[in-house]
Scaffold this motif. Structure first.
Motif, PDB file in Angstrom:
ATOM      1  N   LYS A  94       0.821  -1.220   0.000  1.00  0.00           N
ATOM      2  CA  LYS A  94       0.000   0.000   0.000  1.00  0.00           C
ATOM      3  C   LYS A  94       0.851   1.264   0.000  1.00  0.00           C
ATOM      4  CE  LYS A  94      -3.930  -2.156   1.825  1.00  0.00           C
ATOM      5  NZ  LYS A  94      -5.075  -2.308   1.082  1.00  0.00           N
ATOM      6  N   TYR A  95       2.168   1.114   0.027  1.00  0.00           N
ATOM      7  CA  TYR A  95       3.079   2.255   0.101  1.00  0.00           C
ATOM      8  C   TYR A  95       4.089   2.210  -1.046  1.00  0.00           C
ATOM      9  CZ  TYR A  95       1.616   2.382   5.032  1.00  0.00           C
ATOM     10  OH  TYR A  95       0.901   2.418   6.198  1.00  0.00           O
ATOM     11  N   SER A  96       4.633   3.376  -1.338  1.00  0.00           N
ATOM     12  CA  SER A  96       5.835   3.444  -2.174  1.00  0.00           C
ATOM     13  C   SER A  96       6.955   3.998  -1.286  1.00  0.00           C
ATOM     14  CB  SER A  96       5.618   4.324  -3.401  1.00  0.00           C
ATOM     15  OG  SER A  96       5.279   5.641  -3.012  1.00  0.00           O
ATOM     16  N   ILE A  97       8.143   3.469  -1.448  1.00  0.00           N
ATOM     17  CA  ILE A  97       9.283   3.859  -0.614  1.00  0.00           C
ATOM     18  C   ILE A  97      10.023   4.996  -1.303  1.00  0.00           C
ATOM     19  CG2 ILE A  97      11.480   3.091   0.361  1.00  0.00           C
ATOM     20  CD1 ILE A  97      10.282   0.300   0.607  1.00  0.00           C
ATOM     21  N   THR A  98      10.201   6.109  -0.580  1.00  0.00           N
ATOM     22  CA  THR A  98      10.926   7.267  -1.113  1.00  0.00           C
ATOM     23  C   THR A  98      11.958   7.719  -0.088  1.00  0.00           C
ATOM     24  OG1 THR A  98       9.331   8.841  -0.209  1.00  0.00           O
ATOM     25  CG2 THR A  98       8.917   8.045  -2.431  1.00  0.00           C
ATOM     26  N   GLU A  99      12.811   8.610  -0.499  1.00  0.00           N
ATOM     27  CA  GLU A  99      13.809   9.238   0.372  1.00  0.00           C
ATOM     28  C   GLU A  99      14.593   8.221   1.199  1.00  0.00           C
ATOM     29  OE1 GLU A  99      12.200  12.431   2.727  1.00  0.00           O
ATOM     30  OE2 GLU A  99      10.789  12.962   1.143  1.00  0.00           O
ATOM     31  N   GLU A 100      15.167   7.250   0.528  1.00  0.00           N
ATOM     32  CA  GLU A 100      15.953   6.236   1.239  1.00  0.00           C
ATOM     33  C   GLU A 100      17.237   6.856   1.794  1.00  0.00           C
ATOM     34  OE1 GLU A 100      16.490   2.357  -0.476  1.00  0.00           O
ATOM     35  OE2 GLU A 100      14.805   2.714  -1.826  1.00  0.00           O
ATOM     36  N   ARG A 101      17.543   6.509   3.036  1.00  0.00           N
ATOM     37  CA  ARG A 101      18.764   6.976   3.697  1.00  0.00           C
ATOM     38  C   ARG A 101      19.483   5.754   4.259  1.00  0.00           C
ATOM     39  NH1 ARG A 101      14.346   9.720   4.834  1.00  0.00           N
ATOM     40  NH2 ARG A 101      13.962   8.741   6.847  1.00  0.00           N
ATOM     41  N   TYR A 102      20.795   5.710   4.029  1.00  0.00           N
ATOM     42  CA  TYR A 102      21.593   4.581   4.509  1.00  0.00           C
ATOM     43  C   TYR A 102      22.997   5.080   4.795  1.00  0.00           C
ATOM     44  CZ  TYR A 102      24.128   0.177   4.603  1.00  0.00           C
ATOM     45  OH  TYR A 102      24.925  -0.878   4.978  1.00  0.00           O
ATOM     46  N   LYS A 103      23.498   4.767   6.006  1.00  0.00           N
ATOM     47  CA  LYS A 103      24.853   5.176   6.353  1.00  0.00           C
ATOM     48  C   LYS A 103      25.463   4.152   7.303  1.00  0.00           C
ATOM     49  CE  LYS A 103      27.600   8.833   8.307  1.00  0.00           C
ATOM     50  NZ  LYS A 103      27.636  10.085   9.023  1.00  0.00           N
ATOM     51  N   PRO A 104      26.448   3.396   6.855  1.00  0.00           N
ATOM     52  CA  PRO A 104      27.136   2.472   7.763  1.00  0.00           C
ATOM     53  C   PRO A 104      28.294   3.181   8.472  1.00  0.00           C
ATOM     54  CG  PRO A 104      27.858   2.093   5.533  1.00  0.00           C
ATOM     55  CD  PRO A 104      26.829   3.184   5.466  1.00  0.00           C
ATOM     56  N   ARG A 105      28.581   2.734   9.672  1.00  0.00           N
ATOM     57  CA  ARG A 105      29.746   3.214  10.415  1.00  0.00           C
ATOM     58  C   ARG A 105      30.222   2.066  11.309  1.00  0.00           C
ATOM     59  NH1 ARG A 105      25.522   5.273  13.596  1.00  0.00           N
ATOM     60  NH2 ARG A 105      25.845   4.947  15.818  1.00  0.00           N
ATOM     61  N   TYR A 106      31.417   2.225  11.854  1.00  0.00           N
ATOM     62  CA  TYR A 106      31.986   1.184  12.699  1.00  0.00           C
ATOM     63  C   TYR A 106      32.305   1.770  14.070  1.00  0.00           C
ATOM     64  CZ  TYR A 106      32.246  -1.552   8.504  1.00  0.00           C
ATOM     65  OH  TYR A 106      31.901  -2.249   7.376  1.00  0.00           O
ATOM     66  N   GLU A 107      31.988   1.016  15.112  1.00  0.00           N
ATOM     67  CA  GLU A 107      32.254   1.438  16.484  1.00  0.00           C
ATOM     68  C   GLU A 107      33.087   0.378  17.191  1.00  0.00           C
ATOM     69  OE1 GLU A 107      28.561   2.304  18.437  1.00  0.00           O
ATOM     70  OE2 GLU A 107      28.163   4.045  17.179  1.00  0.00           O
ATOM     71  N   TYR A 108      33.598   0.730  18.359  1.00  0.00           N
ATOM     72  CA  TYR A 108      34.402  -0.165  19.194  1.00  0.00           C
ATOM     73  C   TYR A 108      35.604  -0.717  18.431  1.00  0.00           C
ATOM     74  CZ  TYR A 108      30.152   0.131  21.934  1.00  0.00           C
ATOM     75  OH  TYR A 108      29.064   0.602  22.623  1.00  0.00           O
ATOM     76  N   GLY A 109      36.322   0.175  17.796  1.00  0.00           N
ATOM     77  CA  GLY A 109      37.524  -0.207  17.076  1.00  0.00           C
ATOM     78  C   GLY A 109      37.256  -1.035  15.835  1.00  0.00           C
ATOM     79  N   GLY A 110      36.086  -0.876  15.253  1.00  0.00           N
ATOM     80  CA  GLY A 110      35.738  -1.607  14.043  1.00  0.00           C
ATOM     81  C   GLY A 110      35.104  -2.958  14.298  1.00  0.00           C
ATOM     82  N   ALA A 111      34.873  -3.295  15.562  1.00  0.00           N
ATOM     83  CA  ALA A 111      34.302  -4.604  15.878  1.00  0.00           C
ATOM     84  C   ALA A 111      32.795  -4.657  15.645  1.00  0.00           C
ATOM     85  CB  ALA A 111      34.600  -4.971  17.329  1.00  0.00           C
ATOM     86  N   VAL A 112      32.123  -3.504  15.684  1.00  0.00           N
ATOM     87  CA  VAL A 112      30.671  -3.465  15.533  1.00  0.00           C
ATOM     88  C   VAL A 112      30.324  -2.594  14.335  1.00  0.00           C
ATOM     89  CG1 VAL A 112      28.483  -2.812  16.604  1.00  0.00           C
ATOM     90  CG2 VAL A 112      30.307  -3.770  18.007  1.00  0.00           C
ATOM     91  N   GLU A 113      29.635  -3.191  13.374  1.00  0.00           N
ATOM     92  CA  GLU A 113      29.149  -2.425  12.230  1.00  0.00           C
ATOM     93  C   GLU A 113      27.755  -1.909  12.564  1.00  0.00           C
ATOM     94  OE1 GLU A 113      28.412  -2.857   7.446  1.00  0.00           O
ATOM     95  OE2 GLU A 113      28.160  -4.617   8.719  1.00  0.00           O
ATOM     96  N   VAL A 114      27.602  -0.595  12.541  1.00  0.00           N
ATOM     97  CA  VAL A 114      26.324   0.039  12.826  1.00  0.00           C
ATOM     98  C   VAL A 114      25.795   0.610  11.512  1.00  0.00           C
ATOM     99  CG1 VAL A 114      25.122   1.816  14.148  1.00  0.00           C
ATOM    100  CG2 VAL A 114      27.072   0.625  15.148  1.00  0.00           C
ATOM    101  N   GLU A 115      24.605   0.151  11.122  1.00  0.00           N
ATOM    102  CA  GLU A 115      23.995   0.623   9.880  1.00  0.00           C
ATOM    103  C   GLU A 115      22.756   1.435  10.214  1.00  0.00           C
ATOM    104  OE1 GLU A 115      24.176  -2.623   6.598  1.00  0.00           O
ATOM    105  OE2 GLU A 115      23.834  -3.606   8.525  1.00  0.00           O
ATOM    106  N   TYR A 116      22.772   2.724   9.850  1.00  0.00           N
ATOM    107  CA  TYR A 116      21.579   3.542   9.981  1.00  0.00           C
ATOM    108  C   TYR A 116      20.805   3.408   8.670  1.00  0.00           C
ATOM    109  CZ  TYR A 116      18.452   7.492   9.869  1.00  0.00           C
ATOM    110  OH  TYR A 116      17.328   8.258   9.759  1.00  0.00           O
ATOM    111  N   CYS A 117      19.523   3.144   8.777  1.00  0.00           N
ATOM    112  CA  CYS A 117      18.696   2.990   7.587  1.00  0.00           C
ATOM    113  C   CYS A 117      17.363   3.681   7.842  1.00  0.00           C
ATOM    114  CB  CYS A 117      18.474   1.511   7.280  1.00  0.00           C
ATOM    115  SG  CYS A 117      17.514   1.232   5.793  1.00  0.00           S
ATOM    116  N   GLY A 118      16.896   4.412   6.873  1.00  0.00           N
ATOM    117  CA  GLY A 118      15.612   5.075   7.004  1.00  0.00           C
ATOM    118  C   GLY A 118      15.020   5.353   5.636  1.00  0.00           C
TER     119      GLY A 118
END
Length: 130
Positions: free
Chosen positions: A55-79
Protein backbone atom coordinates in the motif's frame (compact mmCIF):
# COMPACT_ATOMS: atom_id res chain seq x y z
CA UNK A 1 68.14 -43.71 14.99
CA UNK A 2 65.98 -42.64 17.98
CA UNK A 3 66.94 -39.01 17.39
CA UNK A 4 65.79 -39.18 13.76
CA UNK A 5 62.53 -40.81 14.86
CA UNK A 6 61.86 -38.03 17.41
CA UNK A 7 62.55 -35.35 14.80
CA UNK A 8 60.26 -37.09 12.31
CA UNK A 9 57.50 -37.48 14.95
CA UNK A 10 57.78 -33.82 15.98
CA UNK A 11 57.61 -32.79 12.33
CA UNK A 12 54.48 -34.91 11.70
CA UNK A 13 52.70 -33.55 14.80
CA UNK A 14 53.59 -29.99 13.78
CA UNK A 15 52.29 -30.64 10.28
CA UNK A 16 49.03 -32.06 11.68
CA UNK A 17 48.50 -29.10 14.02
CA UNK A 18 49.31 -26.61 11.24
CA UNK A 19 46.87 -28.27 8.82
CA UNK A 20 44.10 -28.27 11.46
CA UNK A 21 44.65 -24.58 12.20
CA UNK A 22 44.60 -23.68 8.52
CA UNK A 23 41.43 -25.69 7.86
CA UNK A 24 39.63 -23.99 10.77
CA UNK A 25 40.76 -20.55 9.64
CA UNK A 26 39.45 -21.09 6.13
CA UNK A 27 35.93 -22.12 7.20
CA UNK A 28 33.41 -19.36 6.46
CA UNK A 29 31.60 -17.89 9.45
CA UNK A 30 28.05 -19.20 9.81
CA UNK A 31 25.31 -16.61 10.19
CA UNK A 32 27.02 -13.77 8.36
CA UNK A 33 24.76 -12.64 5.58
CA UNK A 34 25.29 -10.48 2.54
CA UNK A 35 22.10 -8.56 3.26
CA UNK A 36 22.35 -5.01 4.52
CA UNK A 37 19.91 -3.10 6.71
CA UNK A 38 18.34 -1.70 3.53
CA UNK A 39 17.28 -5.25 2.66
CA UNK A 40 16.32 -6.31 6.18
CA UNK A 41 14.23 -3.31 7.28
CA UNK A 42 11.35 -3.81 4.79
CA UNK A 43 11.23 -7.51 5.71
CA UNK A 44 11.12 -6.58 9.40
CA UNK A 45 8.29 -4.12 8.79
CA UNK A 46 6.17 -6.61 6.87
CA UNK A 47 6.99 -9.93 8.55
CA UNK A 48 7.37 -8.89 12.19
CA UNK A 49 5.39 -5.67 12.59
CA UNK A 50 2.79 -6.65 9.99
CA UNK A 51 2.67 -3.55 7.81
CA UNK A 52 1.22 -4.03 4.33
CA UNK A 53 4.04 -2.53 2.26
CA UNK A 54 2.10 -3.05 -0.98
CA UNK A 55 0.00 0.00 0.00
CA UNK A 56 3.08 2.25 0.10
CA UNK A 57 5.83 3.44 -2.17
CA UNK A 58 9.28 3.86 -0.61
CA UNK A 59 10.93 7.27 -1.11
CA UNK A 60 13.81 9.24 0.37
CA UNK A 61 15.95 6.24 1.24
CA UNK A 62 18.76 6.98 3.70
CA UNK A 63 21.59 4.58 4.51
CA UNK A 64 24.85 5.18 6.35
CA UNK A 65 27.14 2.47 7.76
CA UNK A 66 29.75 3.21 10.41
CA UNK A 67 31.99 1.18 12.70
CA UNK A 68 32.25 1.44 16.48
CA UNK A 69 34.40 -0.16 19.19
CA UNK A 70 37.52 -0.21 17.08
CA UNK A 71 35.74 -1.61 14.04
CA UNK A 72 34.30 -4.60 15.88
CA UNK A 73 30.67 -3.46 15.53
CA UNK A 74 29.15 -2.42 12.23
CA UNK A 75 26.32 0.04 12.83
CA UNK A 76 23.99 0.62 9.88
CA UNK A 77 21.58 3.54 9.98
CA UNK A 78 18.70 2.99 7.59
CA UNK A 79 15.61 5.07 7.00
CA UNK A 80 13.05 5.94 4.38
CA UNK A 81 9.64 7.49 3.89
CA UNK A 82 6.56 5.43 3.06
CA UNK A 83 4.02 7.30 0.91
CA UNK A 84 0.50 5.89 0.60
CA UNK A 85 -1.92 6.37 -2.32
CA UNK A 86 -3.51 9.41 -0.66
CA UNK A 87 -0.16 11.19 -0.29
CA UNK A 88 0.21 10.47 3.43
CA UNK A 89 3.72 9.92 4.73
CA UNK A 90 5.10 7.54 7.33
CA UNK A 91 8.71 8.02 8.38
CA UNK A 92 10.75 4.90 9.23
CA UNK A 93 14.19 4.99 10.87
CA UNK A 94 16.37 2.24 12.33
CA UNK A 95 19.83 1.14 13.40
CA UNK A 96 21.24 -2.33 12.98
CA UNK A 97 24.23 -3.55 15.00
CA UNK A 98 26.15 -6.29 13.19
CA UNK A 99 23.03 -7.08 11.16
CA UNK A 100 20.59 -7.20 14.10
CA UNK A 101 18.00 -4.46 14.70
CA UNK A 102 18.85 -2.27 17.69
CA UNK A 103 15.85 0.05 17.35
CA UNK A 104 13.13 0.89 14.83
CA UNK A 105 11.06 4.09 14.87
CA UNK A 106 7.86 4.27 12.82
CA UNK A 107 6.32 7.73 12.81
CA UNK A 108 3.10 8.29 10.83
CA UNK A 109 3.42 12.06 10.31
CA UNK A 110 0.57 12.63 7.81
CA UNK A 111 -0.23 9.07 6.81
CA UNK A 112 -1.86 6.01 8.28
CA UNK A 113 -0.47 2.60 9.12
CA UNK A 114 -1.94 -0.15 6.93
CA UNK A 115 -1.57 -3.63 8.38
CA UNK A 116 -1.76 -6.88 6.43
CA UNK A 117 -3.72 -8.31 9.37
CA UNK A 118 -5.44 -5.82 11.64
CA UNK A 119 -4.30 -6.02 15.26
CA UNK A 120 -6.96 -6.80 17.87
CA UNK A 121 -9.00 -3.82 19.03
CA UNK A 122 -7.38 -1.96 21.95
CA UNK A 123 -4.45 -4.41 22.00
CA UNK A 124 -2.00 -1.67 23.01
CA UNK A 125 -4.23 -0.53 25.88
CA UNK A 126 -4.69 -4.12 27.06
CA UNK A 127 -0.92 -4.68 27.11
CA UNK A 128 -0.38 -1.65 29.35
CA UNK A 129 -2.35 -3.19 32.20
CA UNK A 130 -1.22 -6.80 31.84
Amino acid sequence: MMKNLKIFGTFMISLLVFSLVMSVCSVPVVGVSDFSAKDKLPALLSDVIGLDLSKYSITEERYKPRYEYGGAVEVEYCGFTLVDSEGGEVSVMSEFYNGFPEWVLISPSTGSLYYAINPPKDSVEKMKYS
